[in-house]
Design a protein around this motif. Structure first.
Motif, PDB file in Angstrom:
ATOM      1  N   LYS A  10     -22.136  66.590  -3.607  1.00 53.15           N
ATOM      2  CA  LYS A  10     -22.139  67.990  -4.035  1.00 53.15           C
ATOM      3  C   LYS A  10     -23.436  68.334  -4.769  1.00 53.15           C
ATOM      4  O   LYS A  10     -24.003  69.416  -4.578  1.00 53.15           O
ATOM      5  CB  LYS A  10     -20.936  68.269  -4.935  1.00 53.15           C
ATOM      6  N   ARG A  11     -23.910  67.406  -5.601  1.00 51.31           N
ATOM      7  CA  ARG A  11     -25.159  67.647  -6.326  1.00 51.31           C
ATOM      8  C   ARG A  11     -26.333  67.756  -5.355  1.00 51.31           C
ATOM      9  O   ARG A  11     -27.187  68.649  -5.494  1.00 51.31           O
ATOM     10  CB  ARG A  11     -25.400  66.512  -7.323  1.00 51.31           C
ATOM     11  N   ILE A  12     -26.371  66.858  -4.357  1.00 44.47           N
ATOM     12  CA  ILE A  12     -27.448  66.909  -3.373  1.00 44.47           C
ATOM     13  C   ILE A  12     -27.402  68.220  -2.594  1.00 44.47           C
ATOM     14  O   ILE A  12     -28.436  68.859  -2.362  1.00 44.47           O
ATOM     15  CB  ILE A  12     -27.344  65.704  -2.415  1.00 44.47           C
ATOM     16  N   ASN A  13     -26.205  68.648  -2.190  1.00 40.42           N
ATOM     17  CA  ASN A  13     -26.068  69.912  -1.469  1.00 40.42           C
ATOM     18  C   ASN A  13     -26.596  71.075  -2.288  1.00 40.42           C
ATOM     19  O   ASN A  13     -27.265  71.976  -1.769  1.00 40.42           O
ATOM     20  CB  ASN A  13     -24.603  70.152  -1.100  1.00 40.42           C
ATOM     21  N   HIS A  14     -26.280  71.050  -3.586  1.00 43.93           N
ATOM     22  CA  HIS A  14     -26.737  72.126  -4.468  1.00 43.93           C
ATOM     23  C   HIS A  14     -28.260  72.127  -4.576  1.00 43.93           C
ATOM     24  O   HIS A  14     -28.895  73.186  -4.513  1.00 43.93           O
ATOM     25  CB  HIS A  14     -26.101  71.951  -5.852  1.00 43.93           C
ATOM     26  N   GLU A  15     -28.841  70.941  -4.710  1.00 42.48           N
ATOM     27  CA  GLU A  15     -30.296  70.839  -4.815  1.00 42.48           C
ATOM     28  C   GLU A  15     -30.978  71.292  -3.533  1.00 42.48           C
ATOM     29  O   GLU A  15     -32.000  71.997  -3.573  1.00 42.48           O
ATOM     30  CB  GLU A  15     -30.684  69.392  -5.144  1.00 42.48           C
ATOM     31  N   GLN A  16     -30.399  70.911  -2.387  1.00 43.09           N
ATOM     32  CA  GLN A  16     -30.977  71.322  -1.106  1.00 43.09           C
ATOM     33  C   GLN A  16     -30.904  72.840  -0.953  1.00 43.09           C
ATOM     34  O   GLN A  16     -31.843  73.478  -0.461  1.00 43.09           O
ATOM     35  CB  GLN A  16     -30.228  70.657   0.064  1.00 43.09           C
ATOM     36  N   ASN A  47     -32.674  63.074   3.471  1.00 43.28           N
ATOM     37  CA  ASN A  47     -32.846  63.061   2.017  1.00 43.28           C
ATOM     38  C   ASN A  47     -31.712  62.349   1.298  1.00 43.28           C
ATOM     39  O   ASN A  47     -31.813  62.074   0.094  1.00 43.28           O
ATOM     40  CB  ASN A  47     -32.978  64.487   1.480  1.00 43.28           C
ATOM     41  N   GLN A  48     -30.630  62.047   2.019  1.00 42.57           N
ATOM     42  CA  GLN A  48     -29.514  61.313   1.413  1.00 42.57           C
ATOM     43  C   GLN A  48     -29.584  59.824   1.747  1.00 42.57           C
ATOM     44  O   GLN A  48     -28.672  59.068   1.417  1.00 42.57           O
ATOM     45  CB  GLN A  48     -28.182  61.898   1.876  1.00 42.57           C
ATOM     46  N   THR A  49     -30.662  59.421   2.402  1.00 38.64           N
ATOM     47  CA  THR A  49     -30.898  58.003   2.686  1.00 38.64           C
ATOM     48  C   THR A  49     -32.069  57.535   1.821  1.00 38.64           C
ATOM     49  O   THR A  49     -32.601  58.277   0.993  1.00 38.64           O
ATOM     50  CB  THR A  49     -31.235  57.787   4.170  1.00 38.64           C
TER      51      THR A  49
END
Length: 489
Positions: free
Chosen positions: A73-79, A284-286
């Protein structure tokens, strides 16, 4: 030593049930306070209560909401924040595109507005779309596209087998990388374990390879979240999406001696940028070395079709704010006036989807659902069967594909808008997996989809309510038992 062990054993035999009760109560309370979907909550409680020990292990492996989801969820928000300015810049163009689409397909265009507002995709008009049925149609076009690559090749697949077609693709990727083409490959570590081991041992590869959500002993609890996507983007303007993985199994005839019915689509044009962004989000999630989209990976093309060729993408993952793929489909189902045609290998619907289909049929819309006669999972197959009777009672026409295994994940609404992607009509695709679908409005393409649906019906048996009610009680009983696990499958 025996004098010490015996009292311990005696204690466990007499009083061991006490700590077990506390463990069970703790797990059940944890499930309740997570505020899950009530159906899923009840299912997990039943599994834990009626499958002692085994239920706890299953919950540990597949049921918990781990910190990994919070990270997603944090990564999605940052993206989203990184893309916010671009969406703001394109707002006037997107509104113009949606008005253009509305003039051709009416309120079915609402799904494009939804995808824009959720910042999932910009609606694009300058595209060429080509329907590719089965691996024997997809792979020749796919290989030719890889061969023609000049700048970059980005692949993201759930299954990538090292068989005849897999080896052919790998050799071509290495050759293109040697020419200077930037080649990046993401595979799901659970779906492609052999390829993960292959790259672990191949130190001289020029391909930038990443295994998505690696499965290790310490990460078993997170292994429930899988990257089920199957997309390719070549040179930023040529994209492929659908249910076809990289494996000989998808090419007919094959050594598995099972006819595989699947659907893919090639999309050339501005819509490829959305697939590029989707890949960029996954990369970006790898642990792969970051890259910037403005380094030549986004291409604006001058393709202009005589017919409207609108394309957007719907994507979702465990960190999404909502089940975006399900919601996008529900919007189109709600706007249907004439027909709804669905293909799925796994029909384990949410309450929302089941209600939408039954309501549409009751309102006079012709609703047709195509599923396999024989599935590839015994439990999933029987769970799926338990959901058919309510559809039949409301007038939905159900077809069971008997020529082979139906793996296509498609929808055609009113012959005006089509969905082609990786999304099954089940809980896992809607809520757990990384999934993506293309939402396409093109008159000729939708006609091709409908023609193929009619062709596939010739290899199906039509299920009637009268015949379905005659099924043996023990079979219906198995269906009902498996259905209890439906929210967990």
């Amino acid at each position: 030593m025996r004098e010490y062990i015996d009292p311990v054993i005696v204690f466990l035999e007499q009083w061991g049930w006490i700590p077990m009760i506390f463990i069970y109560l703790g797990v059940i309370i944890t499930i309740l306070i997570e505020n899950r979907n009530p159906t899923k909550t009840i299912s997990w409680v039943l599994v834990i209560v009626f499958l002692p020990f085994v239920g706890l292990i299953l919950y540990y492996l597949f049921g918990q909401k781990f910190s990994k989801v919070k990270k997603m969820k944090r990564i999605n928000h940052e993206q989203s924040l990184r893309l916010k300015k671009e969406f703001q810049r394109l707002e006037p163009l997107m509104l113009w595109s949606i008005r253009n689409i509305h003039s051709k397909i009416g309120d079915l265009s609402r799904v494009y507005a939804y995808l824009k507002n959720e910042k999932l995709s910009t609606p694009t008009l300058n595209n060429e779309v080509t329907l590719l049925n089965n691996g024997e149609e997809k792979f020749p076009v796919f290989l030719a596209s890889l061969e023609a690559a000049k700048h970059s090749i980005h692949l993201e697949y759930y299954i990538f087998d090292i068989d005849t077609i897999g080896t052919q693709v790998l050799e071509l990727l290495e050759a293109k990388a040697a020419e200077g083409v930037k080649v990046r490959l993401i595979v799901d570590s659970f779906g492609s374990p052999k390829l993960v081991r292959y790259f672990r041992n191949k130190k001289d590869s020029l391909i930038e390879f990443q295994a998505f959500l690696p499965v290790t002993f310490t990460s078993l609890a997170n292994s429930n979240y899988r990257n089920h996507r199957k997309i390719a983007i070549i040179d930023g303007f040529n994209a492929f999406i659908g249910g076809i993985n990289i494996s000989d199994r998808y090419i007919n005839p094959n050594s598995h001696k099972l006819y595989w019915r699947d659907t893919s689509v090639q999309i050339k044009g501005n819509a490829a940028s959305m697939f590029q962004i989707s890949f960029w989000n996954s990369w970006n999630q790898t642990e792969g070395e970051p890259f910037q989209l403005d380094e030549g990976y986004i291409k604006e093309t001058a393709i202009v079709s005589e017919d409207l060729s609108a394309v957007a993408i719907a994507s979702s993952d465990p960190g999404s704010l909502g089940p975006f793929n399900m919601e996008a489909l529900l919007i189109s189902i709600g706007e249907a006036n004439e027909s709804i045609r669905l293909c799925t290998p796994y029909y384990i619907p949410t309450d929302e989807l089941a209600t939408a289909l039954k309501s549409a049929a009751a309102a006079g819309v012709k609703v047709e659902l195509m599923v396999p006669l024989e599935g590839d999972s015994w439990i999933v197959q029987h769970a799926s069967l338990s959901f058919l009777k309510p559809l039949l009672e409301r007038g939905v026409q159900v077809y069971r594909y008997k020529r082979g295994f139906l793996h296509a994940k498609t929808a055609i609404i009113d012959g005006k808008i089509a969905y082609v992607g990786t999304v099954n009509l089940d809980f896992r695709s809607f809520y757990i997996n990384y999934e993506v679908a293309a939402v396409i409005s093109n008159k000729a393409f939708c006609k091709s989809m409908e023609d193929q649906f009619e062709l596939d019906k010739q290899d199906c048996e039509l299920v009637t309510l009268k015949e379905w009610k005659k099924r043996k009680p023990w079979k219906r009983g198995i269906d009902s038992l498996c259905r209890l696990l439906a929210p967990l499958l």
